[in-house]
Design an enzyme around this catalytic site. Structure first.
Site, mmCIF file in Angstrom:
data_model
loop_
_atom_site.group_PDB
_atom_site.id
_atom_site.type_symbol
_atom_site.label_atom_id
_atom_site.label_comp_id
_atom_site.label_asym_id
_atom_site.label_seq_id
_atom_site.Cartn_x
_atom_site.Cartn_y
_atom_site.Cartn_z
ATOM 1 N N HIS A 164 38.605 -57.001 -2.410
ATOM 2 C CA HIS A 164 38.217 -58.383 -2.710
ATOM 3 C C HIS A 164 38.745 -58.809 -4.076
ATOM 4 C CE1 HIS A 164 35.767 -61.955 -3.295
ATOM 5 N NE2 HIS A 164 35.136 -61.407 -4.310
ATOM 6 N N HIS A 174 35.442 -60.303 -12.124
ATOM 7 C CA HIS A 174 34.396 -61.307 -11.917
ATOM 8 C C HIS A 174 33.096 -60.774 -11.330
ATOM 9 C CE1 HIS A 174 35.920 -61.739 -7.721
ATOM 10 N NE2 HIS A 174 34.700 -62.144 -7.449
ATOM 11 N N GLU A 178 27.818 -58.084 -12.414
ATOM 12 C CA GLU A 178 26.767 -58.246 -11.432
ATOM 13 C C GLU A 178 26.539 -56.955 -10.629
ATOM 14 O OE1 GLU A 178 24.697 -60.505 -11.188
ATOM 15 O OE2 GLU A 178 23.821 -60.308 -9.180
ATOM 16 N N ASP A 179 27.625 -56.268 -10.307
ATOM 17 C CA ASP A 179 27.516 -55.170 -9.338
ATOM 18 C C ASP A 179 27.565 -53.761 -9.928
ATOM 19 O OD1 ASP A 179 27.403 -57.135 -7.468
ATOM 20 O OD2 ASP A 179 29.482 -56.917 -6.780
ATOM 21 N N ASP A 184 37.585 -66.803 -5.359
ATOM 22 C CA ASP A 184 36.545 -65.891 -4.871
ATOM 23 C C ASP A 184 36.007 -66.391 -3.524
ATOM 24 O OD1 ASP A 184 34.436 -63.892 -5.061
ATOM 25 O OD2 ASP A 184 33.091 -65.539 -5.612
ATOM 26 N N ASP A 211 51.422 -87.653 12.459
ATOM 27 C CA ASP A 211 51.954 -86.799 11.397
ATOM 28 C C ASP A 211 51.600 -85.332 11.601
ATOM 29 O OD1 ASP A 211 49.336 -87.299 11.016
ATOM 30 O OD2 ASP A 211 49.472 -87.697 8.860
HETATM 31 MN MN MN Z 1 33.458 -62.108 -5.652
#
Ligand code: MN
Length: 737
Positions: free
Chosen positions: A63, A87, A91-92, A156, A276
């Site tokens: 990811h 990023h 958090e993880d 993300d 179009d």
């Molecule tokens: Mn993420």
């Protein structure tokens, strides 16, 4: 929940490696130090997220690599790409912001910090609208601080949408809805068209799977049948351009699934009438060449009327520029052709990122960059200033304002210097003025649209050339502007001003206004100001009406509690009411009054001069104390609360050739010769003008009060219609004193 489906790795999208990313950013990042910082971020997250898996069972770092890859394709700078890798690490894992700061510095740490905070909102769990709006607001707030946070958040989300198959159906729908509501509009407004289109298609896949399937099939069929003719057309156009020595690059493009869905199911066009779906895109060097190419195409192929759009002269709000035309091909089918320069193409694909594109060297400054973007996108500027102020009533209003600005169709207005300004549709010269500058808005006193003076509430149309007149001595914006302005910038600026001013002025103004009402009413009874002041200062009178002092009483009068006539009645003033004069009849009493009251003998009856009734008006008689009957119009507020003293009165039909004075108010935009024009129109209509007084108001308008002599209400109505034809005049009303 156990997922039985066989999942393709990375949602079926190609998996990228660090080397793939490096290959892209090496084309625009050359500093070794910068490159090392990116590599360091990659190595760091491989180490820290080790052993973590995504819902699909793949290693978590996939990811992060894909997010960084998307950022590199947008030509983001080294700090943004590094932050893209990092990023989720706070958090993880056990990594802290402090750790990030030590290794990658303040900026990267602050970006990761914002992203971590947004991540923690977990907004889909919340159901009530108010709560959701508040959460969305927090997301916007978090992103508005730094455009790089938006870019990473979008990358993300895009990757999460690509790999949505691994999640439960409930989560798939919740995330798709949120993407549609929050992230697609942002991508659109930033001009990140590639991201926006892909997000829309993915959302459609989960929100309307059958439609998605249907359109995919229709498209592949269409590609088969039209593909060949498109190739032929492409070759012919290439020949023409080659002959004329114009540099070009020509390619075919297929409309996105979601935009076809919109046309079919939201706008209701059958698939076969969408022209179009397959389009040609011609990229050239200069703006002039774009127009040359357009001319050459129109010379060889018949253009379809109404399908030509010049977004070069009038760029879209997200800075998109291009020429669009639809022509009839050799096979009789319609083909859209888009013509633009390389620069315009870059902006069309990646919008803001094209401007944001990482710049090497010392000139780079993230604050300056942010400033530049804010200047270019007024929407973003509004959004930042709205996010910074915390005085919106509710989060809901904030969201409403924002979505209003994002989704409403726009109009394109020219400044006197030929610049194009984009405003929400329904905007007025006041919106335009505030768009230019708050100071221009605050001092705006009038507007010329296409050279003609217009009222400030005139709705602007695309292509209008607007020039704002300002008046430095003007007090500021008028509260009434709030009734017609459309842009949130104008609304919040006016509200702010009005709130401030009100607090200062209310009391002082009300006292003098109330006093003036009393002076006028007492004057009519032959009592002048000094005597009146003495009478009203009487403590017994003040107590009776429930006021502590004279100023409070005057304030009460402005709210019509009490009305001046109630004071006069309380004081038992018996001096005569003066009556309107002028015209050919005396209205003092009896025979000469055009009004009579059935069943009463010779009683004094007079037209009141507060509402100046005219033959034909609905009228009512008011039995005064000792001075006979005063005739008012039925809707006159001075008799609105009366019941017992009212009597029926009727217009006589045997009085001819009489005229009566009537006071009117004309509200108009100020311009040269306005008063002269009004007078000459009245003269032309053979209306006698007893008096005329013009006053400039604080919103750039002129209030003209005039006393006319007219025979009856119908005639007055005719006069009103004539006056309405005078340029600049926009309301006319009868005055009730
Ligand atoms: Mn993420």
């Amino acid at each position: 929940m156990e997922n039985k489906k066989v999942l393709k790795p990375n949602g079926g999208y190609p998996l990228h490696t660090f080397e793939d990313i490096e290959n892209i950013y090496s084309t625009y990042i050359t500093s070794k130090e910068d490159k090392d910082k990116i590599r360091e971020a990659y190595d760091f997250i491989i180490e820290k997220h080790k052993g973590q898996l995504r819902k699909s069972g793949e290693p978590y770092y996939h990811h992060l690599v894909e997010v960084a890859y998307i950022l590199a394709t947008l030509t983001c700078g080294p700090k943004t790409i590094a932050a893209g890798f990092l990023h989720d690490v706070v958090e993880d894992t056990d990594v802290t912001i402090e750790d990030i700061k030590k290794r990658w510095g303040e900026e990267v740490a602050s970006i990761v910090d914002s992203l971590t905070k947004i991540q923690r909102l977990k907004l889909s769990k919340i159901n009530s609208e108010e709560f959701e709006a508040e959460d969305h607001r927090k997301i916007f707030l978090g992103m508005a601080k730094d455009i790089r946070v938006i870019l990473i958040k979008l990358a993300d989300r895009l990757h999460n949408m690509r790999t949505l198959e691994a999640l439960s159906p409930e989560r798939q729908i919740a995330l798709s809805e949120e993407t549609m509501d929050v992230f697609v509009p942002i991508a659109h407004r930033l001009g990140l068209d590639v991201i926006k289109s892909e997000m829309e298609d993915l959302c459609l896949k989960y929100l309307q799977p059958q439609r998605y399937e249907e359109i995919t099939k229709l498209l592949s069929k269409k590609a088969k049948t039209m593909g060949r003719s498109l190739e032929i057309l492409k070759k012919k156009l290439a020949d023409i351009l080659f002959q004329h020595n114009i540099p070009f690059d020509i390619s075919a493009r297929v409309k996105s699934i979601y935009s076809i869905y919109r046309k079919m199911y939201i706008k209701g066009h059958p698939f076969d009438e969408i022209y179009d779906i397959l389009a040609l895109r011609i990229i050239t060097d200069t703006e002039i060449q774009c127009y040359e190419i357009l001319g050459l195409i129109h010379k060889s192929y018949k253009p379809v009327p109404g399908r030509f759009k010049d977004y070069i002269a009038m760029p879209k709000a997200n800075m998109y520029q291009s020429l669009h035309t639809t022509v009839v091909g050799g096979d009789g089918n319609f083909y859209e052709v888009q013509i633009r320069t390389q620069e315009m193409d870059k902006v069309a694909e990646t919008g803001i990122a094209a401007h944001w594109a990482y710049k090497e060297g010392n000139g780079y400054n993230s604050q300056k960059e942010q400033q530049e973007i804010e200047n270019k996108l007024h929407w973003f500027r509004d959004f930042v200033s709205m996010s910074n102020s915390d005085d919106h009533d509710t989060a809901k209003e904030y969201m409403d304002n924002l979505t209003h600005d994002i989704f409403d169709a726009n109009v394109y207005i020219f400044t006197p210097k030929g610049k194009v300004v984009e405003l929400p549709s329904g905007s007025t010269p006041v919106d335009f003025a505030y768009h230019i500058h708050t100071r221009i808005g605050d001092t705006c006193s009038g507007a010329l649209v296409n050279g003609v003076m217009v009222p400030l509430n005139t709705v602007l149309k695309t292509g209008d050339l607007v020039e704002i007149k300002t008046n430095k001595n003007q007090e500021g914006p008028s509260e009434g502007w709030l009734d017609f302005v459309k842009s949130s910038a104008a609304k919040s600026a006016i509200r702010k001003y009005v709130a401030k001013k009100n607090a200062e002025l209310i009391r002082e103004e009300k006292v003098s206004k109330g006093k003036q009402s009393c002076v006028d009413a007492f004057h009519d009874r032959g009592i002048e100001e000094e005597e009146m002041t003495n009478m009203l200062s009487d403590q017994k009178l003040l107590d009776n009406f429930g006021f502590d002092n004279l100023d409070d009483l005057y304030i009460g009068v402005t709210n019509r509690k009490p009305v001046p006539s109630a004071l006069i009645e309380y004081l038992h003033i018996k001096r005569p009411v003066s009556v309107p004069t002028g015209g050919k009849i005396k209205t003092k009493s009896g025979d000469n009054c055009p009004v009579y009251c059935r069943g009463v003998g010779k009683i004094a009856i007079a037209l009141s001069n507060c509402c100046t009734p005219l033959p034909g008006d609905d009228i009512v008689g008011y039995v005064t104390k000792g001075k006979g009957i005063a005739v008012h119009r039925k809707n006159c507020p001075n008799v609105a609360n009366e019941k017992e003293r009212l009597v029926e009165v009727l217009w006589r039909d045997d009085i001819e050739f009489a005229t009566y004075p009537v006071d009117i108010l004309i509200e108009a935009s100020d311009r040269n010769n306005l008063v002269v024009d009004i007078m000459s129109v009245l003269t032309g209509a053979k209306v006698t003008l007893n008096s005329l007084h013009a006053k400039l108001t604080n919103n750039g308008m002129v209030d003209i009060t005039a006393t006319l002599l007219v025979s009856d209400a119908k005639r007055l109505n005719d006069v009103f219609n004539i006056l309405r034809s005078v340029t600049g005049v926009y309301t006319i009303s009868r005055i009730i004193h």
